[in-house]
Design a protein around this motif. Structure first.
Motif, PDB file in Angstrom:
ATOM      1  N   GLU A   1       0.845  -1.198   0.000  1.00 37.72           N
ATOM      2  CA  GLU A   1       0.000   0.000   0.000  1.00 37.72           C
ATOM      3  C   GLU A   1       0.881   1.248   0.000  1.00 37.72           C
ATOM      4  O   GLU A   1       2.066   1.183   0.310  1.00 37.72           O
ATOM      5  N   ALA A   2       0.265   2.402  -0.313  1.00 45.25           N
ATOM      6  CA  ALA A   2       1.041   3.644  -0.411  1.00 45.25           C
ATOM      7  C   ALA A   2       1.616   4.070   0.940  1.00 45.25           C
ATOM      8  O   ALA A   2       1.292   3.495   1.976  1.00 45.25           O
TER       9      ALA A   2
ATOM     10  N   VAL B   1       0.075  -6.123   1.647  1.00 44.89           N
ATOM     11  CA  VAL B   1       0.524  -6.418   0.273  1.00 44.89           C
ATOM     12  C   VAL B   1      -0.705  -6.774  -0.548  1.00 44.89           C
ATOM     13  O   VAL B   1      -1.266  -7.850  -0.393  1.00 44.89           O
ATOM     14  N   SER B   2      -1.129  -5.850  -1.436  1.00 48.87           N
ATOM     15  CA  SER B   2      -2.394  -6.108  -2.111  1.00 48.87           C
ATOM     16  C   SER B   2      -2.293  -5.935  -3.618  1.00 48.87           C
ATOM     17  O   SER B   2      -3.288  -5.846  -4.308  1.00 48.87           O
TER      18      SER B   2
ATOM     19  N   SER C   1      -0.035   4.262   4.517  1.00 45.19           N
ATOM     20  CA  SER C   1      -0.656   3.049   5.065  1.00 45.19           C
ATOM     21  C   SER C   1      -0.350   2.856   6.552  1.00 45.19           C
ATOM     22  O   SER C   1       0.639   3.353   7.055  1.00 45.19           O
ATOM     23  N   THR C   2      -1.213   2.109   7.258  1.00 43.02           N
ATOM     24  CA  THR C   2      -0.898   1.799   8.666  1.00 43.02           C
ATOM     25  C   THR C   2       0.328   0.902   8.731  1.00 43.02           C
ATOM     26  O   THR C   2       1.020   0.871   9.737  1.00 43.02           O
ATOM     27  N   TYR C   3       0.577   0.146   7.653  1.00 43.77           N
ATOM     28  CA  TYR C   3       1.801  -0.662   7.635  1.00 43.77           C
ATOM     29  C   TYR C   3       2.942   0.258   7.241  1.00 43.77           C
ATOM     30  O   TYR C   3       3.169   0.547   6.083  1.00 43.77           O
ATOM     31  N   VAL C   4       3.634   0.727   8.256  1.00 42.75           N
ATOM     32  CA  VAL C   4       4.480   1.907   8.129  1.00 42.75           C
ATOM     33  C   VAL C   4       5.793   1.599   7.411  1.00 42.75           C
ATOM     34  O   VAL C   4       6.463   2.487   6.923  1.00 42.75           O
TER      35      VAL C   4
END
Length: 508
Positions: free
Chosen positions: A232-233, A292-293, A236-239
């Motif tokens: 994700e950009a 990861v999408s 994203s919460t996935y830092v």
């Protein structure tokens, strides 16, 4: 700068340049490259070649020119012929016996260039944004027959100079246009994958020699890494592009994380995302694949880009300075007007005391000047309370102790003390952020601060350096692109890219 015209008009170059441009020297691969033509005399090709457009396909409104990857590498090594032979002799190796066992390390960089509009030639209407993909030969080493250890016979002395950063592919594409980007870089990735399982045979110093290549995609900013690796950009919460931490976790535990992500794992996670094997809800599934999408299409090295780390952290400090001028720690929720006035005050003083002009977007040069004790002293003139001033000074002091570790080409040699103290310093830095500056870091943290605090020692231990593998050379190459496009290219959309690519290659 000397006023001497180094670029001859196109026709005088014709004869000299043939030997310097890719496509002149014969070479072969063993085994032959899969799905890549064995022809060596291949110069500049259309970046879209190899795509048979079917009726349903969007006509790609883009122009792209590139070298074939393997041809460019052969040419780059041929350029370094003297360095390689000399390196063998310096290490007491007989160059007539060392013909196999060479390994070449390649740094790959890719960067979007934003606005490049100025041409009014004919041809299709194309997005006025460009993307450049380049590579740098970082080192050549050899494991002589019967020897245990490998000897490095060439190491690039200036890995971040635009002189060592060779252009491979130029395209007029918006870097956010995933379809077009993948369509053009697809063949490059295919060539690169084919080369991983094969050896190049190239004549150097009068004898055929065998080279293996290792590719490390490290010259990407975070936006490009996320794009290439299917994450994700940046918001994203996935830092992080190196570990699975969420933003909230990263702000609670700032220092203790280890690198877990890699290209293969991203591919597996994409499969999980696509097939949802456990029939989970969207939220559960997203948590399982950690954001990861999309399908990762190019392997990047899980590392931190030193240049963008500098820029990202400077941006953050610039905001902290404004918050401190306005004493946000005791007056939360300021209005837009108040914020604007703090920024104006900060800009005015930095301009007066340090001759620093405000910039629209943070850049490397501004960041370097802002991240100094001198700048902090200037800011402190606007900060009312003495203890806040002390906190700012300590924060910057720690940062300046940490920075050389991810900036220098070889930290173990250039700043061994700072390298030893890095974990201690980053822990202290994190403690200050989560206590004194809690108003900014409660449950949130910027992507690059997280990487700076959590991942630097591990990367340095693994690779020996962060600074050497930065995207800086490619970013400097962007300036050359603009210059060649103005000065040394034909005024037509279909030709200008090949002229720029040719001139840029000759420049390196």
């Amino acid at each position: 700068t000397s006023g001497r015209q180094i670029f001859q008009p196109l026709h005088t170059l014709r004869n000299v340049e043939k030997e310097l441009l890719p496509g002149y020297h014969p070479f072969e691969w063993q085994p032959a490259l899969k799905n890549v033509s064995p022809a060596c005399q291949v110069g500049i090709i259309d970046g879209l070649s190899g795509w048979a457009a079917s009726v349903d396909d969007m006509p790609l409104d883009t122009i792209s020119r590139r070298f074939r990857y393997d041809v460019a590498l052969a040419s780059a090594l041929k350029d370094m012929e003297e360095d390689i032979i000399e390196g063998l002799r310096e290490h007491g190796l007989d160059d007539s016996t060392c013909t196999s066992g060479f390994t070449v390390m390649i740094k790959e960089s890719c960067d979007g260039m934003g606005d490049v509009s100025e041409k009014h030639g004919g041809g299709p209407a194309i997005p006025e944004k460009a993307v450049r993909f380049s590579f740098t030969v970082m080192s050549v080493s050899i494991q002589a027959e019967g020897q245990e250890e490998t000897v490095t016979i060439f190491r690039e002395p200036k890995p971040n100079s635009e002189l060592s950063c060779k252009p491979l592919c130029l395209m007029f594409v918006d870097e956010s246009d995933h379809e077009t980007l993948t369509a053009i870089l697809g063949p490059v990735v295919a060539e690169r994958n084919a080369m991983k399982n094969s050896r190049l045979i190239l004549s150097l110093g009068g004898l055929p020699r065998f080279f293996r290549f290792h590719f490390r995609g490290t010259g990407y900013d975070e936006k490009m890494v996320r794009e290439m690796e299917g994450m994700e950009a940046s918001g994203s919460t996935y830092v992080c592009t190196l570990c699975d931490s969420t933003r909230a976790e990263a702000s609670k535990n700032m220092v203790l994380h280890s690198i877990t992500r890699c290209h293969d794992e991203n591919l597996d996670r994409y499969e999980t995302w696509r097939t949802n094997p456990y029939s989970e809800s969207a939220e559960e599934l997203r948590d399982r694949v950690k954001g990861v999408s999309a399908k990762p299409f190019m392997e990047t090295q899980p590392t931190l880009d030193a240049l963008h780390c500098d820029i990202g952290n400077a941006t953050e400090f610039y905001k902290i300075f404004q918050d401190e001028i306005g004493e946000v720690h005791c007056k939360p929720d300021p209005s837009k007007e108040e914020r604007r006035s703090w920024r104006a005050a900060l800009d005015k003083l930095l301009r007066k005391k340090m001759k620093l002009k405000p910039v629209m977007r943070m850049n490397g040069n501004y960041g370097r000047r802002l991240m100094t004790m001198e700048a902090v002293e200037v800011v402190c003139e606007l900060v009312p309370s003495e203890e806040r001033r002390e906190a700012l000074r300590e924060l910057m002091g720690l940062y300046l102790q940490m920075k050389p570790v991810w900036r220098s080409t070889c930290p173990a040699k250039e700043c061994p003390d700072q390298l030893c103290r890095y974990s201690y310093n980053s822990q202290r830095f994190a403690d200050i952020l989560s206590s004194t500056f809690k108003y900014r870091y409660d449950g949130k943290i910027t992507n690059y601060l997280h990487k700076t605090l959590a991942h630097v020692p591990e990367i340095v231990e693994r690779d020996g350096s962060i600074g050497a593998w930065a995207s800086e050379g490619n970013e400097s190459g962007n300036k050359l692109f603009r210059r060649f496009r103005k000065m040394n290219a034909r005024q037509s959309k279909s030709f200008e890219l090949e002229d720029v690519l040719k001139h840029h290659w000759l420049y390196t």
